[in-house]
Design a protein around this motif. Structure first.
Motif, PDB file in Angstrom:
ATOM      1  N   SER A 161       6.312  -2.740  27.980  1.00 39.20           N
ATOM      2  CA  SER A 161       7.605  -3.175  28.521  1.00 39.20           C
ATOM      3  C   SER A 161       7.395  -3.655  29.955  1.00 39.20           C
ATOM      4  N   GLY A 162       7.976  -4.809  30.273  1.00 40.39           N
ATOM      5  CA  GLY A 162       7.837  -5.350  31.617  1.00 40.39           C
ATOM      6  C   GLY A 162       6.617  -6.241  31.802  1.00 40.39           C
ATOM      7  N   TRP A 163       5.787  -6.367  30.760  1.00 35.99           N
ATOM      8  CA  TRP A 163       4.634  -7.284  30.825  1.00 35.99           C
ATOM      9  C   TRP A 163       5.049  -8.629  30.223  1.00 35.99           C
ATOM     10  N   PRO A 164       4.966  -9.732  30.973  1.00 35.71           N
ATOM     11  CA  PRO A 164       5.256 -11.042  30.382  1.00 35.71           C
ATOM     12  C   PRO A 164       4.310 -11.328  29.217  1.00 35.71           C
ATOM     13  N   MET A 165       4.881 -11.890  28.149  1.00 34.14           N
ATOM     14  CA  MET A 165       4.118 -12.242  26.955  1.00 34.14           C
ATOM     15  C   MET A 165       4.050 -13.766  26.819  1.00 34.14           C
ATOM     16  N   PHE A 166       2.841 -14.275  26.594  1.00 30.76           N
ATOM     17  CA  PHE A 166       2.605 -15.718  26.573  1.00 30.76           C
ATOM     18  C   PHE A 166       2.197 -16.181  25.171  1.00 30.76           C
ATOM     19  N   PRO A 167       2.713 -17.343  24.739  1.00 28.67           N
ATOM     20  CA  PRO A 167       2.257 -17.913  23.469  1.00 28.67           C
ATOM     21  C   PRO A 167       0.746 -18.164  23.512  1.00 28.67           C
ATOM     22  N   HIS A 168       0.081 -17.908  22.405  1.00 26.58           N
ATOM     23  CA  HIS A 168      -1.380 -17.949  22.395  1.00 26.58           C
ATOM     24  C   HIS A 168      -1.851 -18.492  21.041  1.00 26.58           C
ATOM     25  N   VAL A 169      -2.756 -19.462  21.083  1.00 22.42           N
ATOM     26  CA  VAL A 169      -3.344 -20.029  19.864  1.00 22.42           C
ATOM     27  C   VAL A 169      -4.867 -19.947  19.981  1.00 22.42           C
ATOM     28  N   TYR A 170      -5.489 -19.529  18.905  1.00 22.23           N
ATOM     29  CA  TYR A 170      -6.947 -19.340  18.855  1.00 22.23           C
ATOM     30  C   TYR A 170      -7.435 -20.080  17.614  1.00 22.23           C
ATOM     31  N   THR A 171      -8.310 -21.064  17.775  1.00 23.45           N
ATOM     32  CA  THR A 171      -8.711 -21.896  16.648  1.00 23.45           C
ATOM     33  C   THR A 171     -10.207 -21.811  16.387  1.00 23.45           C
ATOM     34  N   LYS A 172     -10.551 -21.817  15.110  1.00 25.75           N
ATOM     35  CA  LYS A 172     -11.964 -21.850  14.734  1.00 25.75           C
ATOM     36  C   LYS A 172     -12.416 -23.295  14.591  1.00 25.75           C
ATOM     37  N   GLU A 173     -11.704 -24.059  13.743  1.00 21.60           N
ATOM     38  CA  GLU A 173     -12.024 -25.482  13.626  1.00 21.60           C
ATOM     39  C   GLU A 173     -10.777 -26.342  13.460  1.00 21.60           C
ATOM     40  N   ALA A 174      -9.624 -25.715  13.364  1.00 22.51           N
ATOM     41  CA  ALA A 174      -8.397 -26.444  13.043  1.00 22.51           C
ATOM     42  C   ALA A 174      -7.890 -27.291  14.212  1.00 22.51           C
ATOM     43  N   VAL A 175      -7.455 -28.504  13.884  1.00 22.76           N
ATOM     44  CA  VAL A 175      -6.616 -29.289  14.789  1.00 22.76           C
ATOM     45  C   VAL A 175      -5.199 -28.728  14.635  1.00 22.76           C
ATOM     46  N   PHE A 176      -4.528 -28.454  15.755  1.00 24.54           N
ATOM     47  CA  PHE A 176      -3.189 -27.879  15.652  1.00 24.54           C
ATOM     48  C   PHE A 176      -2.253 -28.568  16.634  1.00 24.54           C
ATOM     49  N   SER A 177      -0.968 -28.428  16.368  1.00 21.62           N
ATOM     50  CA  SER A 177       0.036 -28.866  17.340  1.00 21.62           C
ATOM     51  C   SER A 177       1.029 -27.732  17.529  1.00 21.62           C
ATOM     52  N   VAL A 178       1.726 -27.779  18.649  1.00 14.46           N
ATOM     53  CA  VAL A 178       2.612 -26.681  19.020  1.00 14.46           C
ATOM     54  C   VAL A 178       3.894 -27.226  19.627  1.00 14.46           C
ATOM     55  N   SER A 179       4.999 -26.547  19.336  1.00 14.78           N
ATOM     56  CA  SER A 179       6.285 -26.878  19.951  1.00 14.78           C
ATOM     57  C   SER A 179       6.886 -25.608  20.527  1.00 14.78           C
ATOM     58  N   PHE A 180       7.275 -25.690  21.805  1.00 14.86           N
ATOM     59  CA  PHE A 180       7.898 -24.546  22.465  1.00 14.86           C
ATOM     60  C   PHE A 180       9.416 -24.656  22.495  1.00 14.86           C
ATOM     61  N   ASP A 181       9.946 -25.807  22.069  1.00 15.51           N
ATOM     62  CA  ASP A 181      11.405 -25.997  22.100  1.00 15.51           C
ATOM     63  C   ASP A 181      11.989 -26.398  20.747  1.00 15.51           C
ATOM     64  N   GLY A 182      11.154 -26.371  19.707  1.00 14.51           N
ATOM     65  CA  GLY A 182      11.645 -26.690  18.365  1.00 14.51           C
ATOM     66  C   GLY A 182      11.630 -28.168  18.032  1.00 14.51           C
ATOM     67  N   SER A 183      11.348 -29.030  19.010  1.00 16.73           N
ATOM     68  CA  SER A 183      11.302 -30.458  18.702  1.00 16.73           C
ATOM     69  C   SER A 183      10.024 -30.774  17.936  1.00 16.73           C
ATOM     70  N   GLY A 184       9.991 -31.948  17.309  1.00 17.02           N
ATOM     71  CA  GLY A 184       8.831 -32.334  16.529  1.00 17.02           C
ATOM     72  C   GLY A 184       8.881 -31.872  15.087  1.00 17.02           C
ATOM     73  N   GLY A 185      10.052 -31.377  14.646  1.00 14.04           N
ATOM     74  CA  GLY A 185      10.199 -31.015  13.240  1.00 14.04           C
ATOM     75  C   GLY A 185       9.978 -29.557  12.921  1.00 14.04           C
ATOM     76  N   ALA A 186      10.097 -28.650  13.906  1.00 15.94           N
ATOM     77  CA  ALA A 186       9.910 -27.220  13.634  1.00 15.94           C
ATOM     78  C   ALA A 186      11.019 -26.705  12.719  1.00 15.94           C
ATOM     79  N   PRO A 187      10.691 -25.816  11.760  1.00 13.81           N
ATOM     80  CA  PRO A 187      11.740 -25.238  10.911  1.00 13.81           C
ATOM     81  C   PRO A 187      12.769 -24.498  11.757  1.00 13.81           C
TER      82      PRO A 187
END
Length: 260
Positions: A161-187
């Motif tokens: 509690s009280g520790w800021p939590m940050f989005p984190h992605v870890y990839t082995k070989e995958a090309v990925f994309s990310v949306s932090f605001d839901g734009s780009g077609g996020a469900p």
């Protein structure tokens, strides 16, 4: 070394016109940040050829703390393995391997503190995984293609509690994309969750975050020179002049419809 007992101080806060992005200053050398996909603020990253270690990680440049239900969305664009989750600023970029990070991988495995357990279902090429944190319950849940995976993936100890939590992605070989605001077609989100970008003034900048300039929205292929690239600030964030010329509402709406 003793584990840290309090969060690191924040970096430079978002200024007007800036958005939550993948953080070029909190990114392992094995990842190439490729910038905007051209759809909303959705941005893409990939493994660099010969990137050294088998896996490589990157965090978002802002996190959330104390209260609320927050989410971000990651797409696996190429197949190959990904691990997605949340971590504190002092966690290593090897998501799920220390006491300050929690991840869920495409092999239907969750990990924290280097402990791996079966969880949920597998995910791979073209799947959208939404990673959610409920700070009031100190719980992490996931959705695959808009459907909640039953049960909490993780319940965080009161210590966090009280520790800021940050989005984190870890990839082995995958090309990925990310949306932090839901734009780009996020469900669409459900269950009272909101996109992390909507935290606005409650966002906490990662200690390495530097304000000003286009940051990771700058698209430079490996081996290419970025000399002379011009950037402009659009309603969707920093874009190259060439990209901005194509950012009409009609064009964006049709692309978003296609992505969905």
């Amino acid at each position: 070394a003793n584990a840290p007992t309090e969060p690191l101080p924040p970096g430079e806060a978002l200024k007007a016109g800036e958005q939550v992005r993948l953080n070029p200053n909190d990114c392992e050398a094995g990842i190439a940040l490729m910038g905007s996909t051209g759809s909303g603020t959705r941005e893409r990253a990939k493994r660099k050829a010969g990137g050294g270690a088998p896996w490589a990680g990157v965090r978002g440049d802002c996190g959330v703390v104390n209260s609320g239900r927050w989410a971000f969305c990651v797409w696996n664009e190429s197949g190959g393995n990904l691990r997605i989750g949340w971590s504190t600023a002092n966690a290593t970029l090897a998501l799920g391997t220390d006491t300050f990070s929690w991840g869920y991988g495409g092999t239907a495995t969750k990990s924290h503190c280097g402990n791996f357990e079966k969880f949920g279902q597998t995910y791979g090429k073209d799947d959208a995984v939404t990673c959610c944190i409920d700070l009031d319950r100190r719980a992490i849940i996931y959705m695959k293609n808009g459907r909640e995976i039953p049960g909490d993936a993780f319940n965080l100890d009161k210590f966090y509690s009280g520790w800021p939590m940050f989005p984190h992605v870890y990839t082995k070989e995958a090309v990925f994309s990310v949306s932090f605001d839901g734009s780009g077609g996020a469900p669409p989100l459900q269950g009272g969750y909101r996109w992390i970008a909507e935290a606005a003034g409650d966002l906490v900048a990662h200690p390495t975050r530097v304000s000003g300039g286009p940051g990771p929205a700058k698209t430079v292929e490996e081996g290419e020179s970025d000399a002379g690239t011009q950037f402009v600030l659009t309603p969707y964030g920093w874009r190259t002049v060439e990209q901005a010329g194509g950012l009409t509402q009609e064009w964006r709406a049709s692309l978003d419809a296609y992505v969905r």
